[in-house]
Design a protein around this motif. Structure first.
Motif, PDB file in Angstrom:
ATOM      1  N   ASP A  55       0.786  -1.243   0.000  1.00  0.00           N
ATOM      2  CA  ASP A  55       0.000   0.000   0.000  1.00  0.00           C
ATOM      3  C   ASP A  55       0.817   1.292   0.000  1.00  0.00           C
ATOM      4  O   ASP A  55       0.394   2.290   0.588  1.00  0.00           O
ATOM      5  CB  ASP A  55      -0.972   0.028   1.200  1.00  0.00           C
ATOM      6  CG  ASP A  55      -2.083  -0.995   1.051  1.00  0.00           C
ATOM      7  OD1 ASP A  55      -2.422  -1.310  -0.102  1.00  0.00           O
ATOM      8  OD2 ASP A  55      -2.584  -1.473   2.085  1.00  0.00           O
ATOM      9  N   PHE A  56       1.975   1.269  -0.624  1.00  0.00           N
ATOM     10  CA  PHE A  56       2.719   2.522  -0.802  1.00  0.00           C
ATOM     11  C   PHE A  56       2.155   3.287  -1.992  1.00  0.00           C
ATOM     12  O   PHE A  56       1.695   2.686  -2.970  1.00  0.00           O
ATOM     13  CB  PHE A  56       4.199   2.227  -1.086  1.00  0.00           C
ATOM     14  CG  PHE A  56       4.952   1.724   0.098  1.00  0.00           C
ATOM     15  CD1 PHE A  56       5.511   2.611   1.005  1.00  0.00           C
ATOM     16  CD2 PHE A  56       5.109   0.364   0.326  1.00  0.00           C
ATOM     17  CE1 PHE A  56       6.216   2.155   2.111  1.00  0.00           C
ATOM     18  CE2 PHE A  56       5.806  -0.106   1.425  1.00  0.00           C
ATOM     19  CZ  PHE A  56       6.365   0.798   2.315  1.00  0.00           C
ATOM     20  N   ARG A  57       2.244   4.605  -1.929  1.00  0.00           N
ATOM     21  CA  ARG A  57       1.954   5.448  -3.096  1.00  0.00           C
ATOM     22  C   ARG A  57       3.287   5.880  -3.690  1.00  0.00           C
ATOM     23  O   ARG A  57       4.190   6.325  -2.952  1.00  0.00           O
ATOM     24  CB  ARG A  57       1.157   6.688  -2.662  1.00  0.00           C
ATOM     25  CG  ARG A  57       0.634   7.517  -3.825  1.00  0.00           C
ATOM     26  CD  ARG A  57      -0.285   8.619  -3.296  1.00  0.00           C
ATOM     27  NE  ARG A  57       0.478   9.766  -2.812  1.00  0.00           N
ATOM     28  CZ  ARG A  57       0.944  10.747  -3.591  1.00  0.00           C
ATOM     29  NH1 ARG A  57       0.722  10.721  -4.890  1.00  0.00           N
ATOM     30  NH2 ARG A  57       1.623  11.751  -3.061  1.00  0.00           N
ATOM     31  N   VAL A  58       3.448   5.716  -4.992  1.00  0.00           N
ATOM     32  CA  VAL A  58       4.679   6.143  -5.663  1.00  0.00           C
ATOM     33  C   VAL A  58       4.604   7.648  -5.883  1.00  0.00           C
ATOM     34  O   VAL A  58       3.670   8.139  -6.534  1.00  0.00           O
ATOM     35  CB  VAL A  58       4.869   5.407  -7.007  1.00  0.00           C
ATOM     36  CG1 VAL A  58       6.070   5.959  -7.762  1.00  0.00           C
ATOM     37  CG2 VAL A  58       5.019   3.905  -6.777  1.00  0.00           C
ATOM     38  N   THR A  59       5.550   8.400  -5.316  1.00  0.00           N
ATOM     39  CA  THR A  59       5.547   9.860  -5.467  1.00  0.00           C
ATOM     40  C   THR A  59       6.532  10.314  -6.535  1.00  0.00           C
ATOM     41  O   THR A  59       6.459  11.443  -7.010  1.00  0.00           O
ATOM     42  CB  THR A  59       5.900  10.552  -4.136  1.00  0.00           C
ATOM     43  OG1 THR A  59       7.192  10.090  -3.710  1.00  0.00           O
ATOM     44  CG2 THR A  59       4.871  10.241  -3.063  1.00  0.00           C
ATOM     45  N   ASN A  60       7.463   9.435  -6.902  1.00  0.00           N
ATOM     46  CA  ASN A  60       8.476   9.790  -7.889  1.00  0.00           C
ATOM     47  C   ASN A  60       9.144   8.502  -8.349  1.00  0.00           C
ATOM     48  O   ASN A  60       9.313   7.582  -7.540  1.00  0.00           O
ATOM     49  CB  ASN A  60       9.524  10.715  -7.246  1.00  0.00           C
ATOM     50  CG  ASN A  60      10.000  11.786  -8.191  1.00  0.00           C
ATOM     51  OD1 ASN A  60      10.030  11.575  -9.405  1.00  0.00           O
ATOM     52  ND2 ASN A  60      10.376  12.927  -7.645  1.00  0.00           N
ATOM     53  N   LEU A  61       9.523   8.430  -9.606  1.00  0.00           N
ATOM     54  CA  LEU A  61      10.193   7.211 -10.084  1.00  0.00           C
ATOM     55  C   LEU A  61      10.978   7.532 -11.343  1.00  0.00           C
ATOM     56  O   LEU A  61      10.453   8.176 -12.254  1.00  0.00           O
ATOM     57  CB  LEU A  61       9.142   6.131 -10.378  1.00  0.00           C
ATOM     58  CG  LEU A  61       9.659   4.731 -10.762  1.00  0.00           C
ATOM     59  CD1 LEU A  61       8.672   3.659 -10.324  1.00  0.00           C
ATOM     60  CD2 LEU A  61       9.891   4.617 -12.265  1.00  0.00           C
ATOM     61  N   HIS A  62      12.222   7.126 -11.376  1.00  0.00           N
ATOM     62  CA  HIS A  62      12.949   7.183 -12.630  1.00  0.00           C
ATOM     63  C   HIS A  62      14.105   6.189 -12.637  1.00  0.00           C
ATOM     64  O   HIS A  62      14.519   5.684 -11.595  1.00  0.00           O
ATOM     65  CB  HIS A  62      13.414   8.600 -12.997  1.00  0.00           C
ATOM     66  CG  HIS A  62      14.450   9.196 -12.116  1.00  0.00           C
ATOM     67  ND1 HIS A  62      14.541  10.553 -11.884  1.00  0.00           N
ATOM     68  CD2 HIS A  62      15.463   8.639 -11.413  1.00  0.00           C
ATOM     69  CE1 HIS A  62      15.549  10.780 -11.075  1.00  0.00           C
ATOM     70  NE2 HIS A  62      16.128   9.645 -10.781  1.00  0.00           N
ATOM     71  N   MET A  63      14.568   5.886 -13.851  1.00  0.00           N
ATOM     72  CA  MET A  63      15.722   5.000 -14.006  1.00  0.00           C
ATOM     73  C   MET A  63      16.874   5.837 -14.548  1.00  0.00           C
ATOM     74  O   MET A  63      16.718   6.521 -15.551  1.00  0.00           O
ATOM     75  CB  MET A  63      15.381   3.880 -14.990  1.00  0.00           C
ATOM     76  CG  MET A  63      16.471   2.847 -15.114  1.00  0.00           C
ATOM     77  SD  MET A  63      15.835   1.378 -15.976  1.00  0.00           S
ATOM     78  CE  MET A  63      16.676   1.559 -17.516  1.00  0.00           C
ATOM     79  N   ARG A  64      17.992   5.799 -13.854  1.00  0.00           N
ATOM     80  CA  ARG A  64      19.135   6.564 -14.347  1.00  0.00           C
ATOM     81  C   ARG A  64      20.428   6.084 -13.724  1.00  0.00           C
ATOM     82  O   ARG A  64      20.434   5.443 -12.674  1.00  0.00           O
ATOM     83  CB  ARG A  64      18.920   8.050 -14.117  1.00  0.00           C
ATOM     84  CG  ARG A  64      19.446   8.657 -12.839  1.00  0.00           C
ATOM     85  CD  ARG A  64      19.369  10.196 -12.930  1.00  0.00           C
ATOM     86  NE  ARG A  64      20.244  10.833 -11.959  1.00  0.00           N
ATOM     87  CZ  ARG A  64      19.811  11.453 -10.859  1.00  0.00           C
ATOM     88  NH1 ARG A  64      18.524  11.507 -10.574  1.00  0.00           N
ATOM     89  NH2 ARG A  64      20.671  12.023 -10.038  1.00  0.00           N
TER      90      ARG A  64
END
Ligand code: CMP
Length: 135
Positions: A31-40
Motif C-alpha cells: 500500500d505505498f503510493r509512488v511519489t516519484n520514479l525514474h531510471m538513471r
C-alpha cells in the motif's frame, strides 16, 4: 503520511524488466503510493554523498563502484510509517540473514549485491530524496 526512498540496484536493473516489475509488485502489495520514479545512472559524486556515512568503511570504494556501474531505479514512496514498513519488506542488509519472503531474501545475491536500498530513518529519507530527486 511519511515518505521514504527506495532504490533497485544495478544488478537487478541489468537483469531486465521482469525483476524490476516483480519487486515493484511486492512494494505495491504493502500500500505505498509512488511519489516519484525514474531510471538513471547516478554519478560518482552523488553516490559518495549518498553513502557518506560509510566513507570510512573498507567497502566504501567497491560500493560506490557498484552503484555507479549501471542504471538504478530510484523511487519515492509514501504511506503511514513508510520507513519502517519498507525496511521490513526488504529484509536484512545481508541476504543470507533476510527473513523468508523479503525482497533481499528473494532477489539479493550477496552483502554488496543485495538488490535494493531503503532509507534507514526519516532524516535519511529526506536527505536521500533531496539528493536523487531534488525534492
Ligand atoms: P544499503 O542498504 O544500500 O546500504 C549500504 C550498502 O553497503 C548496503 O546496502 C550493502 O550493499 C553495502 N554493504 C554493507 N555492508 C557491507 C559490507 N560489510 N561489505 C560490503 N558491502 C556492504
Amino acid at each position: 503520511m511519511e515518505r521514504t526512498y527506495f532504490m533497485i540496484k544495478p544488478e537487478i536493473v541489468a537483469a531486465g524488466g521482469q525483476r524490476i516489475g516483480d519487486i515493484l509488485a511486492i512494494v505495491n502489495t504493502a500500500d505505498f503510493r509512488v511519489t516519484n520514479l525514474h531510471m538513471r545512472q547516478l554519478d560518482r559524486a552523488l553516490v559518495e554523498e549518498f553513502y557518506a556515512e560509510h566513507k570510512d568503511k573498507p567497502f566504501f570504494g567497491a560500493l560506490c563502484d557498484y552503484i555507479t556501474s549501471g542504471p538504478v531505479v530510484a523511487v519515492g514512496l509514501e504511506r503511514d510509517n513508510a520507513v519502517s514498513a519498507l525496511r521490513e519488506l526488504i529484509g536484512a542488509t545481508n541476504p543470507v540473514e533476510a527473513a523468508t519472503g523479503t525482497i533481499r531474501d528473494i532477489f539479493g545475491a550477496s552483502l554488496q549485491n543485495n538488490a535494493v536500498h531503503a532509507s534507514a530513518n526519516s532524516g535519511d529519507a529526506s536527505r536521500e530524496l533531496g539528493l536523487v530527486f531534488g525534492e
